[in-house]
Design an enzyme around this catalytic site. Sequence first.
Site, PDB file in Angstrom:
ATOM      1  N   TRP A  99      43.197  50.136  34.561  1.00  0.00           N
ATOM      2  CA  TRP A  99      43.399  48.908  33.778  1.00  0.00           C
ATOM      3  C   TRP A  99      43.142  49.158  32.297  1.00  0.00           C
ATOM      4  CZ3 TRP A  99      46.222  46.697  36.963  1.00  0.00           C
ATOM      5  CH2 TRP A  99      45.942  46.737  38.337  1.00  0.00           C
ATOM      6  N   ASP A 167      37.454  43.023  29.472  1.00  0.00           N
ATOM      7  CA  ASP A 167      38.130  42.587  30.686  1.00  0.00           C
ATOM      8  C   ASP A 167      37.071  42.534  31.787  1.00  0.00           C
ATOM      9  OD1 ASP A 167      39.502  42.363  33.071  1.00  0.00           O
ATOM     10  OD2 ASP A 167      40.884  44.014  32.689  1.00  0.00           O
ATOM     11  N   LYS A 191      39.357  37.787  42.008  1.00  0.00           N
ATOM     12  CA  LYS A 191      38.291  38.613  42.571  1.00  0.00           C
ATOM     13  C   LYS A 191      37.056  37.767  42.892  1.00  0.00           C
ATOM     14  CE  LYS A 191      40.701  42.243  40.991  1.00  0.00           C
ATOM     15  NZ  LYS A 191      41.464  43.183  41.816  1.00  0.00           N
TER      16      LYS A 191
END
Length: 356
Positions: A99, A167, A191
Amino acid sequence: MKKHNFNAGPSILPREVIEQTAQAVLDFNGSGLSVLEISHRAKDFQPVLDEAVALFKELLDIPEGYSVLFLGGGASMQFCMVPFNLLAKKAAYLNTGTWSKKAIKEAKAFGEVEVVASSADSNFNFIPKNFVVPQDADYFHYTANNTIFGTEIRETPDAGNVRLVSDMSSDIFSHPVDVAKYDLIYGGAQKNLAPAGVTFVIVKNDALGKAGRPIPTMLDYQTHIDGGSMFNTPPVLPIYSAMLTLRWIKAQGGVQEMARRAKERADLLYGAIEDSKIFIPTIADPADRSYMNICFVMKEEYKELEPEFMKFATERGMVGIKGHRSVGGFRASCYNALPLESVQALVDCMKEFENR
């Protein structure tokens, strides 16, 4: 047979949140209409959004001068929105996994990007240390938790006087965060917060308006601040579920309790891996290990047994423990809603297999 949900995302939610969401799909607040079919501007929905924002601010102790937004596009959209809004000349990034790499790639379209450190050469199996953030950068970006490789940064990095961006898709609300140290925090909700489809953004208002470029309306954070996350139709159902999850976190004891449970789950599973004769963790340094995504493989001499263990565990109700193809082996995602009994069930399963 009870199922134990270790999926990396979309992932486990509190059972009561699922049940309450299911009820709202049938009948929202006794309106006779489904939450799927009401207007986002209906008088019944605005309180949902307001409560979700208020709970975000309460649970994370967000100071004045910040806005909480609920947007579409996933965290991947934020990879370009962040530099679009904040990058004037140069940005600094820490590369700790898939990511991070994607975020770096997007940022390069908007200006100079300096990667201050990377663990790519070791397949991202550690968190780089002792890196220096250039003080002429417009911001420093890092990914807090790496779902694929199983590393996590729980302590806020020292960025000096540079704006800090993170993030936090996969570990938000799992440990306390000093939001005042950040100018922007974002994450996909699938999540630890809600079903897939909504992205949260916590942004310091005075960080905006300095990039010196025209920004398309939908990609401008100010648009969504001014519109109260309703410039266009928001993802109504995930926002509703997020509000319910935030209520649940508060009722359970808040972020401090989530942090206690996260450590308890991680200690139990990592302990079992360390004590095992056939399993081994993929992250050597305990300080770098994720509490959210616990990755492990079989020792080299037992590698051929990995498919057999996968079948063995699946037959005993373990769901989603197959490791990502970049790492192999196994991955147990232990998000906030996962009960300790599920981790104990996995540990018992591992021990039974090893004994056999």
